[in-house]
Write a protein that holds these residues in place. Structure first.
Motif, PDB file in Angstrom:
ATOM      1  N   TRP A  59       8.254   4.482   7.897  1.00  0.00           N
ATOM      2  CA  TRP A  59       6.958   4.857   7.326  1.00  0.00           C
ATOM      3  C   TRP A  59       6.071   5.548   8.366  1.00  0.00           C
ATOM      4  CZ3 TRP A  59       4.705   5.785   2.943  1.00  0.00           C
ATOM      5  CH2 TRP A  59       3.306   5.808   2.842  1.00  0.00           C
ATOM      6  N   ALA A  60       6.030   4.993   9.577  1.00  0.00           N
ATOM      7  CA  ALA A  60       5.208   5.593  10.631  1.00  0.00           C
ATOM      8  C   ALA A  60       5.715   6.994  10.979  1.00  0.00           C
ATOM      9  CB  ALA A  60       5.219   4.704  11.878  1.00  0.00           C
ATOM     10  N   ARG A 101       0.490   1.105   3.612  1.00  0.00           N
ATOM     11  CA  ARG A 101       1.672   1.332   2.780  1.00  0.00           C
ATOM     12  C   ARG A 101       1.342   1.368   1.291  1.00  0.00           C
ATOM     13  NH1 ARG A 101       6.462  -0.984   5.368  1.00  0.00           N
ATOM     14  NH2 ARG A 101       7.340  -1.559   3.347  1.00  0.00           N
ATOM     15  N   HIS A 116       8.017  -6.687   5.284  1.00  0.00           N
ATOM     16  CA  HIS A 116       7.525  -6.169   6.567  1.00  0.00           C
ATOM     17  C   HIS A 116       8.684  -6.148   7.568  1.00  0.00           C
ATOM     18  CE1 HIS A 116       3.332  -6.165   5.333  1.00  0.00           C
ATOM     19  NE2 HIS A 116       3.468  -7.400   4.885  1.00  0.00           N
ATOM     20  N   TRP A 123       8.749  -0.262   8.456  1.00  0.00           N
ATOM     21  CA  TRP A 123       7.519   0.226   9.064  1.00  0.00           C
ATOM     22  C   TRP A 123       7.777   1.377  10.035  1.00  0.00           C
ATOM     23  CZ3 TRP A 123       2.774  -0.007   7.619  1.00  0.00           C
ATOM     24  CH2 TRP A 123       2.332  -1.082   6.818  1.00  0.00           C
TER      25      TRP A 123
END
Length: 436
Positions: A330-331, A161, A322, A327
């Motif tokens: 983002w993925a 990140r 987190h 996440w």
């Protein structure tokens, strides 16, 4: 006494990432040295491999003058961009800068251009990796498979990140492209072209000359990432040190590599230049350069994803914590961005020309044109309007020239690229999509 949030001449309180003492994910961790490494890994990549062929079109002297002039010009526009970023710490991308210049329309246009150019940049590195793997294996597999093989690690390396996690692996990437260039020059010297022809200067048509000049123009086209890189520096005030390091390294390396390879291989040198070497030397050079192709592609993927991610989660806990949502998004962004680059690279037969169109439309402005507009905007609004422009007449004229240069490169680049597409179809050199 120094005001809180306005230390060392930089307003940290209004920075895009704010103050990060209590955050789980801290973005502002980069030193200027690591930013310089990231810049070199991204910019000094396979772009240098087209420079010897540019000298073959215009000659050594004009080609060398162009490479050096554009390096100096890019250093100046780097200064303008960094000055604008320090003045506007909330700017994270070209889109944010576009909002300041031209409102919502400017924001969407420059943000769109950043994402598009970054995806095309990833695709370009995937094709470079395809060529490298094909050369190493004597093309025993379908070229599309090589692209897929290369796209997977490119995507995986993009997942961190924060840029500091990419900066350390960029060190071997910089070493790899430097060593690969040296190996390429040695290979050209050991096995020079027996019937080579060299020219100090050559007369060419506008189309041929400018088509070749676009190689050195876009070899410096990394400014679209500068705001994102500077935003993750511990001290953005040191950004110009990174820019000086980048431009000094790039200009010197470009000039030496282009001249040495052209002198030994002559007018018949190919683009990319490594493909003109004897097979053993070509394999050595391409093999050593693979880490750089991987990291450069990952940086492009990271840039496109980071722009959208920060746009979605700005001032949200998902940006600095987190969280599953953070996440997960983002993925998804990394996978979509890398997947789009792969599909474009292998599915569009004229993809190399589309890179030229994207570079003309966006990189010409990001590297040259809008930098002048940034200075003109801030000087006008902060220092007294037209009177400030007249008082600083030399800088004003220089920035107007910078803007005009970006416009010229954009229009001329579009012209020669579109004409190149027409001629490629006419000559039957355009292949089929998803072909081996």
């Amino acid at each position: 006494m120094v005001e809180v949030g306005n230390q060392d001449g930089y307003d940290y309180a209004h920075d895009v990432f704010g103050t990060e003492e209590d955050h789980e994910i801290k973005y502002k961790t980069l030193s200027w040295q690591l930013v310089a490494v990231l810049m070199i890994a991204e910019i000094v990549s396979n772009g240098m491999l087209s420079l010897p062929s540019s000298l073959a079109v215009v000659g050594i002297v004009p080609g060398l003058i162009i490479i050096i002039f554009l390096g100096i010009f890019a250093t100046y526009t780097s200064w303008l961009l960094i000055k604008f970023k320090i003045r506007h710490p909330d700017v994270h991308t070209m889109g944010d800068a576009g909002m300041i210049l031209a409102g919502p329309f400017g924001r969407e246009l420059l943000a769109f251009g950043t994402v598009v150019f970054a995806i095309f940049g990833t695709g370009s590195q995937i094709l470079a990796g395809q060529l490298a793997l094909g050369t190493l294996s004597d093309n025993k597999l379908c070229l599309m498979l090589y692209s897929g093989i290369f796209a997977i690690p490119t995507m995986l390396i993009s997942f961190p990140r924060t840029l500091d996690q990419l900066s350390w692996i960029s060190v071997p990437a910089v070493i790899s492209i430097l060593v690969a260039g040296i190996v390429g020059m040695i290979g050209a010297g050991v096995h020079p072209a027996s019937d080579r022809h060299l020219s100090a200067a050559k007369s060419s048509s506008f189309f041929d000359a400018f088509f070749s000049i676009t190689n050195p123009v876009f070899a410096y086209a990394g400014h679209f990432m500068f705001f994102i890189l500077i935003s993750e520096m511990k001290r953005p005030q040191d950004a110009m040190k990174a820019a000086y390091t980048l431009q000094g390294f790039a200009m010197t390396f470009y000039a030496v590599f282009a001249v040495v390879v052209y002198v030994y291989l002559g007018d018949a040198v190919l683009s990319p230049a490594f493909s003109s070497l004897e097979p053993v030397w070509a394999k050595a050079a391409y093999g050593i350069a693979i880490p750089n192709f991987l990291i450069a592609g990952s940086l492009y993927t990271h840039t496109a994803s980071k722009l959208i991610f920060v746009r979605i989660f700005r001032n949200s806990r998902h940006l600095h914590s987190h969280t599953p949502l953070g996440w997960g998004v983002w993925a998804i962004l990394i996978i979509i961005t890398n997947g789009a680059a792969f599909v474009l690279a292998v599915g569009v037969p004229i993809f190399s020309y589309l890179i030229g169109i994207a570079a003309s439309l966006f990189a010409a402005w990001y590297t040259y044109g809008v930098a002048g507009a940034f200075w003109l905007h801030d000087t006008y609004h902060d220092e007294g309007g037209l009177r400030a422009w007249r008082r600083k007449w030399f800088q004003t004229m220089l920035c107007m020239f910078t803007f005009a240069a970006g416009a010229f490169i954009c229009v001329a680049g579009l012209y020669v690229t579109i004409r190149g597409i027409v001629e490629a179809y006419h000559d039957g050199t355009v292949g089929a999509p998803f072909a081996c």
